[in-house]
Design a protein around this motif. Structure first.
Motif, PDB file in Angstrom:
ATOM      1  N   ASP A 133       0.863  -1.175   0.000  1.00  0.00           N
ATOM      2  CA  ASP A 133       0.000   0.000   0.000  1.00  0.00           C
ATOM      3  C   ASP A 133       0.902   1.228   0.000  1.00  0.00           C
ATOM      4  O   ASP A 133       2.008   1.188   0.547  1.00  0.00           O
ATOM      5  N   PRO A 134       0.455   2.352  -0.594  1.00  0.00           N
ATOM      6  CA  PRO A 134       1.303   3.551  -0.576  1.00  0.00           C
ATOM      7  C   PRO A 134       1.661   3.997   0.843  1.00  0.00           C
ATOM      8  O   PRO A 134       2.804   4.375   1.108  1.00  0.00           O
ATOM      9  N   LYS A 135       0.699   3.961   1.741  1.00  0.00           N
ATOM     10  CA  LYS A 135       0.934   4.386   3.119  1.00  0.00           C
ATOM     11  C   LYS A 135       0.625   3.244   4.082  1.00  0.00           C
ATOM     12  O   LYS A 135       0.078   2.205   3.691  1.00  0.00           O
ATOM     13  N   ILE A 136       0.978   3.428   5.333  1.00  0.00           N
ATOM     14  CA  ILE A 136       0.739   2.400   6.347  1.00  0.00           C
ATOM     15  C   ILE A 136      -0.769   2.218   6.539  1.00  0.00           C
ATOM     16  O   ILE A 136      -1.505   3.182   6.762  1.00  0.00           O
ATOM     17  N   HIS A 137      -1.224   0.975   6.430  1.00  0.00           N
ATOM     18  CA  HIS A 137      -2.615   0.634   6.690  1.00  0.00           C
ATOM     19  C   HIS A 137      -2.656  -0.607   7.571  1.00  0.00           C
ATOM     20  O   HIS A 137      -1.919  -1.566   7.351  1.00  0.00           O
TER      21      HIS A 137
END
Length: 256
Positions: A133-137
């Motif tokens: 994912d592009p950012k932390i999820h």
């Protein structure tokens, strides 16, 4: 004098004197000198010691720096991806990410076993990027966080370090100071001709075009394509120095 010579020729004081004004090196030389696993690592480190001993100035172009830093980027990403794979629980990697990274680890291991440089090319890095994912999820590491943690500031620090350690100078191709480095004005149409004649990549053709326009007599490379093009261009006043293994490949070719 032959147009392509092995590094061993540089031990000659008479040849070093001919290079007193300086020489040009390409990105492959920088990569070999700074990457321990490169097959030409020891030869290239010895090369820089000899150049420093005789105070021969070493020059690169913007293209060389760009190519070298691109290698550092890919190397850093490769090493860090493998690090987080080995600590997948710590970084809370998804199963999808783990499977993808294992696939690339297999490729890296195979390349290393063949004696090749085991650094991921951009198409494989892109494959890895797409499973993050592009950012932390949900607490799982995202690609932007990965870059911020492991790549941020690395390129500038690395270049500054090798500039100092290897004594790298810039070949100025424009501006009022360029006259001291150039024997003729650079004609970029010549770059197209070099590429079309030898099949050389655009970046390497730019480096070779700058070399041919410069006052420097020698270019030092660890790239077969560059050495091949130097011979094909057949400029009598220009010479190319290469590692011994590469010299054997070039020397057996018949250009007559």
């Amino acid at each position: 004098m032959e147009q392509v010579l092995p590094f061993s020729s540089l031990i000659s004081e008479s040849i070093m004197r001919q290079l007193s004004d300086g020489c040009i090196i390409d990105s492959n030389i920088l990569i070999a000198a700074t990457y321990d696993l490169h097959p030409f690592n020891e030869e290239c480190l010895g090369l820089f010691e000899e150049l420093a001993k005789y105070r021969v100035p070493v020059f690169t172009t913007v293209t060389v720096r760009t190519e070298y830093l691109d290698f550092v980027r890919r190397l850093t990403i490769t090493e860090k991806l493998m690090d987080i794979l080995s600590e997948s629980q710590r970084y809370n990697l998804s199963e999808r990410v783990r499977v993808e990274l294992r696939r690339h680890k297999t490729w890296i291991d195979i390349e290393a076993s063949k004696g090749n440089v085991p650094v991921l090319p951009d198409n494989r890095i892109k494959d890895c990027k797409q499973v993050f994912d592009p950012k932390i999820h949900s607490g799982k590491l995202g690609w932007l966080s990965f870059c911020d943690s492991f790549l941020n500031g690395v390129l500038l620090r690395h270049w500054t370090k090798i500039e100092d350690e290897l004594g790298i100078n810039y070949l100025k191709l424009r501006g009022s100071d360029s006259y001291q480095f150039l024997q003729k004005v650079i004609n970029w149409d010549d770059m197209y001709k070099i590429s079309e004649k030898t099949g050389l990549s655009s970046n390497d053709a730019m480096i070779l075009n700058a070399f041919q326009a410069s006052k420097f007599r020698a270019i030092i490379t660890a790239d077969f394509d560059v050495a091949f093009a130097v011979v094909a261009e057949n400029a009598d006043d220009k010479i190319c120095f290469v590692p011994s293994g590469l010299y054997k490949k070039i020397n057996k070719l018949n250009f007559n």
